[in-house]
Design a protein around this motif. Structure first.
Motif, PDB file in Angstrom:
ATOM      1  N   TYR A  86      45.209 -55.922  -7.960  1.00 27.28           N
ATOM      2  CA  TYR A  86      43.988 -56.606  -8.258  1.00 27.28           C
ATOM      3  C   TYR A  86      43.253 -55.770  -9.198  1.00 27.28           C
ATOM      4  O   TYR A  86      42.904 -56.385 -10.347  1.00 27.28           O
ATOM      5  CB  TYR A  86      43.305 -57.269  -7.150  1.00 27.28           C
ATOM      6  N   GLU A 137      42.713 -56.826 -13.308  1.00 30.79           N
ATOM      7  CA  GLU A 137      41.103 -56.845 -13.820  1.00 30.79           C
ATOM      8  C   GLU A 137      40.715 -55.837 -14.627  1.00 30.79           C
ATOM      9  O   GLU A 137      39.622 -55.835 -15.219  1.00 30.79           O
ATOM     10  CB  GLU A 137      40.272 -56.935 -12.652  1.00 30.79           C
ATOM     11  N   GLU A 188      45.055 -61.604  -7.442  1.00 27.71           N
ATOM     12  CA  GLU A 188      43.563 -62.067  -7.263  1.00 27.71           C
ATOM     13  C   GLU A 188      43.483 -62.491  -5.878  1.00 27.71           C
ATOM     14  O   GLU A 188      42.598 -61.891  -5.200  1.00 27.71           O
ATOM     15  CB  GLU A 188      43.254 -63.222  -8.253  1.00 27.71           C
TER      16      GLU A 188
END
Length: 168
Positions: free
Chosen positions: A65, A69, A13
């Motif tokens: 990332y 996600e 992240e």
């Protein structure tokens, strides 16, 4: 396992959000390039190379990332209708059998590629191009190392999900 997953996810992240700012720099650079190209009828090799370097950095450092996600490309013919347990099996097997070996191979070969580039201090073959081509080649390795870490996180999350759904 939860601590490892949380740590890897946090790393993905942080790096992904930091890398997202490169898109702003890329847009500004492209606008400047367009202005110089169409108003002043001039462009430079280093600007064009910097554009694709920024795009590559954004793509490579943002990949882990996007995977974390679940915003990556997925062929979703059946997956969305699967139970959490079945999704965990798909994620576990796909990651262990396909993603991790692919990432390891890319890290291995790209690492040799980047090291050789660094050893010879490779620069752009174009006059006026960027002097440090080895930098962008090193980002390939870094990006796939981050993706490998995120793949390990997905494996651990899948195992946790399988353990949890087995208890129910």
């Amino acid at each position: 396992m939860n601590t490892i997953v949380s740590t890897i996810n946090l790393l993905s992240e942080k790096v992904g959000k930091a890398a997202s700012w490169i898109s702003t720099a890329l847009v500004i650079l492209i606008v400047i390039d367009v202005i110089f190209r169409y108003i002043f009828k001039d462009t430079s090799a280093w600007i064009i190379e910097l554009e694709w370097h920024f795009f590559a950095i954004l793509f490579l450092l943002g990949g882990a990332y996007a995977f974390e996600e679940d915003k990556h490309v997925r062929v979703d013919l059946f997956y969305s209708n699967f139970s959490e347990r079945d999704k965990a099996w798909v994620n576990l097997l796909g990651t262990v059998l396909l993603l991790i070996p692919w990432c390891v191979a890319i890290v291995w070969f790209a690492g040799k590629y980047a090291l050789l580039s660094f050893q010879v201090r490779e620069g752009s073959p174009d006059p006026g191009g960027l002097p440090a081509r080895y930098f962008i080649k090193s980002v390939i390795v870094l990006g796939f190392l981050l993706l490998t870490l995120q793949a390990i996180s997905v494996v651990l999350q899948s195992i946790l999900t399988l353990r949890h759904t087995q208890e129910d």
